[in-house]
Write a protein that holds these residues in place. Structure first.
Motif, mmCIF file in Angstrom:
data_model
loop_
_atom_site.group_PDB
_atom_site.id
_atom_site.type_symbol
_atom_site.label_atom_id
_atom_site.label_comp_id
_atom_site.label_asym_id
_atom_site.label_seq_id
_atom_site.Cartn_x
_atom_site.Cartn_y
_atom_site.Cartn_z
ATOM 1 N N GLU A 76 20.026 63.654 36.800
ATOM 2 C CA GLU A 76 19.803 63.056 38.118
ATOM 3 C C GLU A 76 18.503 63.549 38.750
ATOM 4 O OE1 GLU A 76 21.405 60.448 38.755
ATOM 5 O OE2 GLU A 76 22.880 60.816 37.176
ATOM 6 N N LEU A 77 18.203 64.829 38.596
ATOM 7 C CA LEU A 77 16.941 65.340 39.149
ATOM 8 C C LEU A 77 15.733 64.722 38.448
ATOM 9 C CD1 LEU A 77 17.889 69.078 39.619
ATOM 10 C CD2 LEU A 77 17.294 67.467 41.441
ATOM 11 N N LEU A 78 15.826 64.497 37.156
ATOM 12 C CA LEU A 78 14.712 63.879 36.432
ATOM 13 C C LEU A 78 14.432 62.463 36.927
ATOM 14 C CD1 LEU A 78 15.135 65.098 32.754
ATOM 15 C CD2 LEU A 78 13.298 65.658 34.357
ATOM 16 N N HIS A 79 15.457 61.805 37.455
ATOM 17 C CA HIS A 79 15.241 60.456 38.001
ATOM 18 C C HIS A 79 14.327 60.487 39.223
ATOM 19 C CE1 HIS A 79 17.456 58.076 35.253
ATOM 20 N NE2 HIS A 79 18.618 58.662 35.505
ATOM 21 N N LEU A 80 14.151 61.642 39.839
ATOM 22 C CA LEU A 80 13.192 61.742 40.943
ATOM 23 C C LEU A 80 11.753 61.687 40.421
ATOM 24 C CD1 LEU A 80 14.954 64.494 43.079
ATOM 25 C CD2 LEU A 80 14.905 62.018 43.494
ATOM 26 N N LYS A 81 11.579 61.974 39.137
ATOM 27 C CA LYS A 81 10.263 61.878 38.486
ATOM 28 C C LYS A 81 10.126 60.585 37.693
ATOM 29 C CE LYS A 81 8.775 66.590 37.775
ATOM 30 N NZ LYS A 81 7.928 67.385 36.951
ATOM 31 N N VAL A 82 11.175 60.249 36.952
ATOM 32 C CA VAL A 82 11.164 59.089 36.053
ATOM 33 C C VAL A 82 12.382 58.230 36.401
ATOM 34 C CG1 VAL A 82 11.154 58.337 33.644
ATOM 35 C CG2 VAL A 82 10.150 60.552 34.253
ATOM 36 N N PRO A 83 12.168 57.033 36.965
ATOM 37 C CA PRO A 83 13.300 56.242 37.468
ATOM 38 C C PRO A 83 14.097 55.466 36.425
ATOM 39 C CG PRO A 83 11.257 55.119 37.906
ATOM 40 C CD PRO A 83 10.887 56.441 37.302
ATOM 41 N N ASN A 84 13.841 55.690 35.145
ATOM 42 C CA ASN A 84 14.551 54.936 34.106
ATOM 43 C C ASN A 84 15.012 55.892 33.007
ATOM 44 O OD1 ASN A 84 12.311 55.328 32.217
ATOM 45 N ND2 ASN A 84 11.235 53.847 33.480
ATOM 46 N N HIS A 85 15.540 55.333 31.921
ATOM 47 C CA HIS A 85 16.011 56.149 30.800
ATOM 48 C C HIS A 85 15.124 55.950 29.570
ATOM 49 C CE1 HIS A 85 19.910 55.998 33.085
ATOM 50 N NE2 HIS A 85 19.778 57.284 32.861
ATOM 51 N N GLY A 86 13.853 55.719 29.791
ATOM 52 C CA GLY A 86 12.913 55.475 28.703
ATOM 53 C C GLY A 86 12.565 56.730 27.911
ATOM 54 N N LYS A 87 11.531 56.584 27.080
ATOM 55 C CA LYS A 87 11.127 57.672 26.185
ATOM 56 C C LYS A 87 10.737 58.941 26.941
ATOM 57 C CE LYS A 87 9.557 54.923 22.288
ATOM 58 N NZ LYS A 87 8.418 54.595 21.418
ATOM 59 N N LEU A 88 9.982 58.802 28.021
ATOM 60 C CA LEU A 88 9.562 59.982 28.792
ATOM 61 C C LEU A 88 10.781 60.699 29.365
ATOM 62 C CD1 LEU A 88 7.460 61.840 30.036
ATOM 63 C CD2 LEU A 88 7.226 60.189 31.909
ATOM 64 N N PHE A 89 11.692 59.939 29.943
ATOM 65 C CA PHE A 89 12.912 60.528 30.502
ATOM 66 C C PHE A 89 13.680 61.302 29.429
ATOM 67 C CE2 PHE A 89 17.462 60.411 31.302
ATOM 68 C CZ PHE A 89 17.547 60.886 32.600
ATOM 69 N N ARG A 90 13.899 60.672 28.281
ATOM 70 C CA ARG A 90 14.659 61.318 27.205
ATOM 71 C C ARG A 90 13.953 62.562 26.681
ATOM 72 N NH1 ARG A 90 15.140 55.873 25.703
ATOM 73 N NH2 ARG A 90 13.814 56.206 23.880
ATOM 74 N N ALA A 91 12.624 62.511 26.597
ATOM 75 C CA ALA A 91 11.864 63.676 26.122
ATOM 76 C C ALA A 91 11.976 64.839 27.113
ATOM 77 C CB ALA A 91 10.398 63.306 25.904
ATOM 78 N N LEU A 92 11.855 64.541 28.400
ATOM 79 C CA LEU A 92 11.981 65.595 29.420
ATOM 80 C C LEU A 92 13.391 66.168 29.436
ATOM 81 C CD1 LEU A 92 9.950 63.997 32.351
ATOM 82 C CD2 LEU A 92 9.336 66.045 31.038
ATOM 83 N N LEU A 93 14.382 65.315 29.340
ATOM 84 C CA LEU A 93 15.770 65.766 29.322
ATOM 85 C C LEU A 93 16.001 66.709 28.141
ATOM 86 C CD1 LEU A 93 18.635 65.544 30.527
ATOM 87 C CD2 LEU A 93 18.983 63.573 29.015
ATOM 88 N N LYS A 94 15.548 66.303 26.995
ATOM 89 C CA LYS A 94 15.716 67.123 25.799
ATOM 90 C C LYS A 94 14.999 68.468 25.955
ATOM 91 C CE LYS A 94 15.059 66.893 20.801
ATOM 92 N NZ LYS A 94 14.592 66.074 19.686
ATOM 93 N N ALA A 95 13.803 68.438 26.518
ATOM 94 C CA ALA A 95 13.026 69.681 26.698
ATOM 95 C C ALA A 95 13.725 70.633 27.678
ATOM 96 C CB ALA A 95 11.629 69.352 27.193
ATOM 97 N N TYR A 96 14.177 70.126 28.808
ATOM 98 C CA TYR A 96 14.838 71.006 29.789
ATOM 99 C C TYR A 96 16.158 71.547 29.268
ATOM 100 C CZ TYR A 96 11.462 70.216 33.486
ATOM 101 O OH TYR A 96 10.313 70.179 34.228
ATOM 102 N N LEU A 97 16.921 70.716 28.593
ATOM 103 C CA LEU A 97 18.213 71.177 28.081
ATOM 104 C C LEU A 97 18.052 72.097 26.869
ATOM 105 C CD1 LEU A 97 20.415 68.011 28.561
ATOM 106 C CD2 LEU A 97 20.210 70.011 30.045
ATOM 107 N N ALA A 98 17.002 71.910 26.093
ATOM 108 C CA ALA A 98 16.751 72.780 24.937
ATOM 109 C C ALA A 98 16.421 74.198 25.406
ATOM 110 C CB ALA A 98 15.624 72.228 24.092
ATOM 111 N N ASP A 99 15.765 74.326 26.547
ATOM 112 C CA ASP A 99 15.423 75.635 27.108
ATOM 113 C C ASP A 99 16.660 76.452 27.424
ATOM 114 O OD1 ASP A 99 12.763 75.105 26.927
ATOM 115 O OD2 ASP A 99 12.461 74.717 29.069
ATOM 116 N N GLU A 100 17.776 75.790 27.636
ATOM 117 C CA GLU A 100 19.013 76.470 28.045
ATOM 118 C C GLU A 100 19.839 76.964 26.864
ATOM 119 O OE1 GLU A 100 20.181 77.329 31.239
ATOM 120 O OE2 GLU A 100 18.044 77.011 31.414
ATOM 121 N N ARG A 101 19.482 76.579 25.666
ATOM 122 C CA ARG A 101 20.293 76.977 24.504
ATOM 123 C C ARG A 101 19.957 78.350 24.039
ATOM 124 N NH1 ARG A 101 19.999 71.276 21.503
ATOM 125 N NH2 ARG A 101 21.236 70.200 23.013
#
Length: 101
Positions: A76-101
């Motif tokens: 939901e926070l990423l939607h404040l930067k990227v309003p869709n579920h496109g490639k950029l959104f998915r890449a950012l999501l993966k990067a932020y969640l990968a940092d938590e592992r």
């Protein structure tokens, strides 16, 4: 003693203010500022982000494991930067969640 079906031990529920603190911490990390963080019953989804910058999360998310809460918060926070579920959104999501592992 019969337990109510909607009852859960306190340690299994994250208090609303702790959840909001999690959202604010992630917002700082991602570099966004939500206008409002709301919790309310939602039937079909865990969260939403309005074009006005308001984040709404399902109250049922407070009963979910930390990894589920984290994913929904970051999405939901990423939607404040990227309003869709496109490639950029998915890449950012993966990067932020990968940092938590």
């Amino acid at each position: 003693m019969k337990l109510r079906s909607d009852w859960a031990p306190l340690e299994e529920i994250v208090p609303a203010e702790i959840f909001r603190a999690e959202v604010r911490a992630w917002a700082r990390r991602i570099g966004v500022e939500p206008k409002e963080i709301r919790l309310r019953p939602m039937k079909r989804k865990w969260g939403s982000c309005s074009t006005a910058g308001r984040l709404t999360f399902s109250v049922e998310l407070l009963r979910q494991p930390a990894e589920v809460r984290r994913r929904v918060i970051v999405e939901e926070l990423l939607h404040l930067k990227v309003p869709n579920h496109g490639k950029l959104f998915r890449a950012l999501l993966k990067a932020y969640l990968a940092d938590e592992r």
